[in-house]
Design an enzyme around this catalytic site. Structure first.
Site, PDB file in Angstrom:
ATOM      1  CG  LEU A  56      -1.820  -1.216   1.376  1.00 56.70           C
ATOM      2  CD1 LEU A  56      -2.758  -1.030   2.559  1.00 56.70           C
ATOM      3  CD2 LEU A  56      -2.606  -1.467   0.099  1.00 56.70           C
TER       4      LEU A  56
ATOM      5  N   GLY B 193      -0.948   6.774  -0.260  1.00 58.17           N
ATOM      6  CA  GLY B 193      -1.107   7.966   0.587  1.00 58.17           C
ATOM      7  C   GLY B 193      -0.101   9.052   0.233  1.00 58.17           C
TER       8      GLY B 193
ATOM      9  NE  ARG C  60       1.741  12.614  10.328  1.00 55.98           N
ATOM     10  CZ  ARG C  60       1.812  11.535  11.089  1.00 55.98           C
ATOM     11  NH1 ARG C  60       2.427  11.596  12.254  1.00 55.98           N
ATOM     12  NH2 ARG C  60       1.274  10.395  10.694  1.00 55.98           N
TER      13      ARG C  60
ATOM     14  CE  LYS D 165       4.211   7.691   4.384  1.00 50.85           C
ATOM     15  NZ  LYS D 165       3.444   7.613   5.648  1.00 50.85           N
TER      16      LYS D 165
ATOM     17  N   GLY E 124      -9.217   4.586   2.271  1.00 50.08           N
ATOM     18  CA  GLY E 124      -8.910   3.668   3.363  1.00 50.08           C
ATOM     19  C   GLY E 124      -8.133   2.454   2.879  1.00 50.08           C
ATOM     20  CB  THR E 125      -5.881   0.142   4.740  1.00 45.68           C
ATOM     21  OG1 THR E 125      -6.807   0.025   5.832  1.00 45.68           O
ATOM     22  CG2 THR E 125      -4.790   1.129   5.136  1.00 45.68           C
TER      23      THR E 125
ATOM     24  CG  ASN F 106      55.427   9.039 -15.950  1.00 42.72           C
ATOM     25  OD1 ASN F 106      55.404   8.599 -14.818  1.00 42.72           O
ATOM     26  ND2 ASN F 106      55.575  10.329 -16.217  1.00 42.72           N
TER      27      ASN F 106
ATOM     28  NE  ARG G  88      60.362  22.844 -25.273  1.00 41.19           N
ATOM     29  CZ  ARG G  88      60.748  21.720 -24.679  1.00 41.19           C
ATOM     30  NH1 ARG G  88      59.863  20.897 -24.140  1.00 41.19           N
ATOM     31  NH2 ARG G  88      62.020  21.422 -24.614  1.00 41.19           N
TER      32      ARG G  88
HETATM   33  C1  UD1 Z   1      -3.007   1.478   9.655  1.00 40.89           C
HETATM   34  C2  UD1 Z   1      -3.896   0.452  10.333  1.00 40.89           C
HETATM   35  C3  UD1 Z   1      -3.544   0.405  11.818  1.00 40.89           C
HETATM   36  C4  UD1 Z   1      -2.093   0.051  11.989  1.00 40.89           C
HETATM   37  C5  UD1 Z   1      -1.219   1.018  11.214  1.00 40.89           C
HETATM   38  C6  UD1 Z   1       0.204   0.528  11.220  1.00 40.89           C
HETATM   39  C7  UD1 Z   1      -6.006   0.510   9.108  1.00 40.89           C
HETATM   40  C8  UD1 Z   1      -7.399   0.956   9.111  1.00 40.89           C
HETATM   41  N1  UD1 Z   1      -5.273   0.834  10.155  1.00 40.89           N
HETATM   42  O1  UD1 Z   1      -3.292   2.726  10.222  1.00 40.89           O
HETATM   43  O2  UD1 Z   1      -4.350  -0.571  12.467  1.00 40.89           O
HETATM   44  O3  UD1 Z   1      -1.743   0.104  13.371  1.00 40.89           O
HETATM   45  O4  UD1 Z   1      -1.639   1.098   9.836  1.00 40.89           O
HETATM   46  O5  UD1 Z   1       1.042   1.468  10.623  1.00 40.89           O
HETATM   47  O6  UD1 Z   1      -5.570  -0.160   8.188  1.00 40.89           O
HETATM   48  N2  UD1 Z   1      -3.004   3.725   2.176  1.00 40.89           N
HETATM   49  C9  UD1 Z   1      -3.449   3.626   0.874  1.00 40.89           C
HETATM   50  N3  UD1 Z   1      -4.707   4.010   0.567  1.00 40.89           N
HETATM   51  C10 UD1 Z   1      -5.556   4.464   1.500  1.00 40.89           C
HETATM   52  C11 UD1 Z   1      -5.124   4.561   2.820  1.00 40.89           C
HETATM   53  C12 UD1 Z   1      -3.833   4.179   3.131  1.00 40.89           C
HETATM   54  O7  UD1 Z   1      -2.678   3.210  -0.005  1.00 40.89           O
HETATM   55  O8  UD1 Z   1      -6.698   4.769   1.135  1.00 40.89           O
HETATM   56  C13 UD1 Z   1      -1.646   3.319   2.491  1.00 40.89           C
HETATM   57  C14 UD1 Z   1      -0.805   4.447   3.011  1.00 40.89           C
HETATM   58  O9  UD1 Z   1      -0.122   5.091   1.955  1.00 40.89           O
HETATM   59  C15 UD1 Z   1       0.159   3.731   3.936  1.00 40.89           C
HETATM   60  C16 UD1 Z   1      -0.639   2.534   4.425  1.00 40.89           C
HETATM   61  O10 UD1 Z   1      -1.705   2.364   3.512  1.00 40.89           O
HETATM   62  O11 UD1 Z   1       1.286   3.240   3.262  1.00 40.89           O
HETATM   63  C17 UD1 Z   1      -1.206   2.742   5.823  1.00 40.89           C
HETATM   64  O12 UD1 Z   1      -2.066   3.851   5.811  1.00 40.89           O
HETATM   65  P1  UD1 Z   1      -2.133   4.861   7.029  1.00 40.89           P
HETATM   66  O13 UD1 Z   1      -3.122   5.922   6.745  1.00 40.89           O
HETATM   67  O14 UD1 Z   1      -0.770   5.270   7.410  1.00 40.89           O
HETATM   68  O15 UD1 Z   1      -2.723   3.905   8.139  1.00 40.89           O
HETATM   69  P2  UD1 Z   1      -2.816   4.172   9.660  1.00 40.89           P
HETATM   70  O16 UD1 Z   1      -3.896   5.146   9.935  1.00 40.89           O
HETATM   71  O17 UD1 Z   1      -1.475   4.462  10.184  1.00 40.89           O
END
Ligand code: UD1
Ligand code: CA
Length: 455
Positions: free
Chosen positions: A9, A12, A16, A23, A78-79, A377, A440
């Site tokens: 994944l 994002g 920050r 990132k 979301g993930t 040389n 020269r």
């Molecule tokens: C997530 C977990 C959390 C865990 C934490 C560990 C979920 C709901 N929560 O939280 O339980 O403790 O990771 O680090 O999964 N990403 C996408 N698309 C999205 C959202 C996120 O690709 O729509 C990617 C982000 O780029 C990142 C990763 O998924 O690489 C995690 O996303 P992030 O928003 O950092 O998750 P957390 O809120 O930290």
């Protein structure tokens, strides 16, 4: 064919980081952090990888190229939603899906192997990698029943006070049986504090189904460090650097001052080589055995033989043979290829040139687009005049030739075997074998000139 596929994944933005660069492309140990994750997945046995991209998708694709497949998540909902975007790319693969995050560069392949092994042994539908943290704030908490069976994962923002007290967290790394993952993903909603489709909700759905859900604790908490800020990036850099240096020292390399030595993860160094302080070894650099490198030396994508000494110098995309001595203040540019026993001294620049065995370039020279034979040389201040303002031309200096000090060799030109060039010459024509080329003005002495001037 492996039964393991990784989905990473990386859609994002990484707000920050305050960066125009996505990132996951920020570098740790000389590589984009997502590259470390891909490498760990491949080493753990994933035969196929899919990176889910969104923010800066083109940049990520350009950077990683065709070593992986991609799925695009237009909006970061979301993930769980992110994994759903990879469904098409996953296709009819029916084995285990390893879910990873692109921002955890410290993850070790051994950890992923252990997770996959436990997942297979328990014949689980899902297995999550967990960690116990002294400060679990921000992470999803792993909720278990009184028998220790995982029930679900609750996000920080959705957790009750009692749940927040739990110090076992979700690392965001899991193995899923593919069919179970997607049938559970079909059931998730975004009814939570963040209004997101949480991948973590899959676990609770699977438990309710009577599926097997397991958990494996990570051995070293540092591995799960997710990078969200520049401060965390620097922390990860430090940890990875120390790992790389420790590995080198364990393999017989002396590092005089680890605090001032910077070695990228992909670099290899032979035994009994000594690395002096303020040395950077970067990219795909390979150093042989028994070398002395540094102090104050930076090598990028350089290949160095055995028993070679390089100090106070900079080389990139270059090759140096065995028993060579370089420095101080040598600049090797791309295509510099120095043979065994070559000596290069202070303020010498070599570019796109071959230098044969045991030749010497001791001081103040520019050698560009040149083929130098063996035992040549090159006198102090020699310049190969390789550029006529429009085109580059090559210079050839054959075996045993001797170039006098302060000479210009105007390319294209050849100094043949065993020939000499008189000091101060500007050579524009071939110097035949064993001849002396002098170009020269002859010296004239005006007798009594000074006395006449004073009068
Ligand atoms: C997530 C977990 C959390 C865990 C934490 C560990 C979920 C709901 N929560 O939280 O339980 O403790 O990771 O680090 O999964 N990403 C996408 N698309 C999205 C959202 C996120 O690709 O729509 C990617 C982000 O780029 C990142 C990763 O998924 O690489 C995690 O996303 P992030 O928003 O950092 O998750 P957390 O809120 O930290
Ligand atoms: Ca989040």
């Amino acid at each position: 064919m492996s039964d393991l596929m990784a989905v990473i994944l990386a859609a994002g933005k990484g707000t920050r980081m305050k960066s125009a660069l996505p990132k996951v492309l920020h570098q740790v140990g000389g590589r984009p952090m997502v590259q470390h994750v891909i490498d760990a997945a491949v080493k753990a046995g994933a035969a196929q990888n899919i990176v889910v991209i969104g923010f800066g998708a083109d940049q990520v694709r350009d950077c990683l190229g065709d070593q992986t497949e991609y799925a695009v998540q237009e909006q970061q909902l979301g993930t769980g939603h992110a994994i759903l975007q990879a469904k098409k790319a996953i296709g009819d693969f029916s084995g285990t899906i390893l879910v990873l995050c692109g921002d955890t560069p410290l993850l070790r392949s051994e950890t992923l192997k252990a997770l996959f092994q436990a997942h297979c042994q328990n014949q689980a539908e899902a297995t999550v990698l967990t960690a116990r943290l002294p400060n679990p704030t921000g992470y999803g908490r792993v909720i278990r029943d009184d028998k220790g069976q995982v029930l679900r994962i609750v996000e920080q923002k959705d957790a009750s006070l009692a749940e927040l007290a739990c110090d076992e967290v979700n690392t965001g790394i899991y193995c899923f049986q593919k069919a179970a993952l997607f049938s559970a993903l079909d059931q998730i909603t975004c009814e939570n504090q963040q209004g997101e489709y949480y991948l973590t909700d899959v676990l609770e759905i699977l438990v309710a189904d009577g599926s097997r859900v397991g958990a494996v604790p990570v051995g070293d908490n540092q591995e799960m460090l997710g990078i969200n800020s520049r401060v965390q990036l620097a922390e990860a850099e430090k940890i990875l650097r120390s790992r790389t240096l420790t590995e080198l020292m364990d393999n017989g390399v002396t590092i005089m001052d680890p605090a001032s030595t910077f070695v990228d993860a992909g670099v290899s160094v032979g035994p009994d080589t000594v690395i002096y302080p303020f040395t950077w070894l970067e990219g795909s650099t390979v150093i042989g055995a028994n070398c002395q490198i540094g102090p104050n030396t930076r090598l990028q994508n350089a290949v160095i033989g055995d028993d070679t000494t390089i100090h106070f110098s900079y080389g990139h995309d270059c090759h140096v043979g065995d028993h060579a001595t370089l420095g101080p203040y040598v600049h090797l540019r791309p295509g510099a290829d120095l043979g065994p026993g070559v000596k290069v001294g202070n303020f010498v620049e070599v570019k796109n040139s071959h230098v044969g065995a045991n030749s010497k370039l001791p001081h103040l020279s520019y050698i560009g687009d040149t083929d130098i034979g063996e035992r040549v040389n090159i006198g102090c201040g020699t310049v190969t005049v390789n550029y006529d303002g429009l085109k580059k031309h090559r210079t050839t200096i054959e075996d045993d030739a001797f170039i006098g000090c302060n000479s210009n060799l105007v390319a294209p030109v050849t100094v043949c075997k065993g020939a000499y060039v008189g000091a101060g010459s500007t050579i524009t024509k071939e110097v035949p074998a064993h001849a002396l080329g002098v170009a020269r003005a002859r010296q004239t002495n005006l007798t009594g000139w000074v006395d006449k001037r004073i009068k």
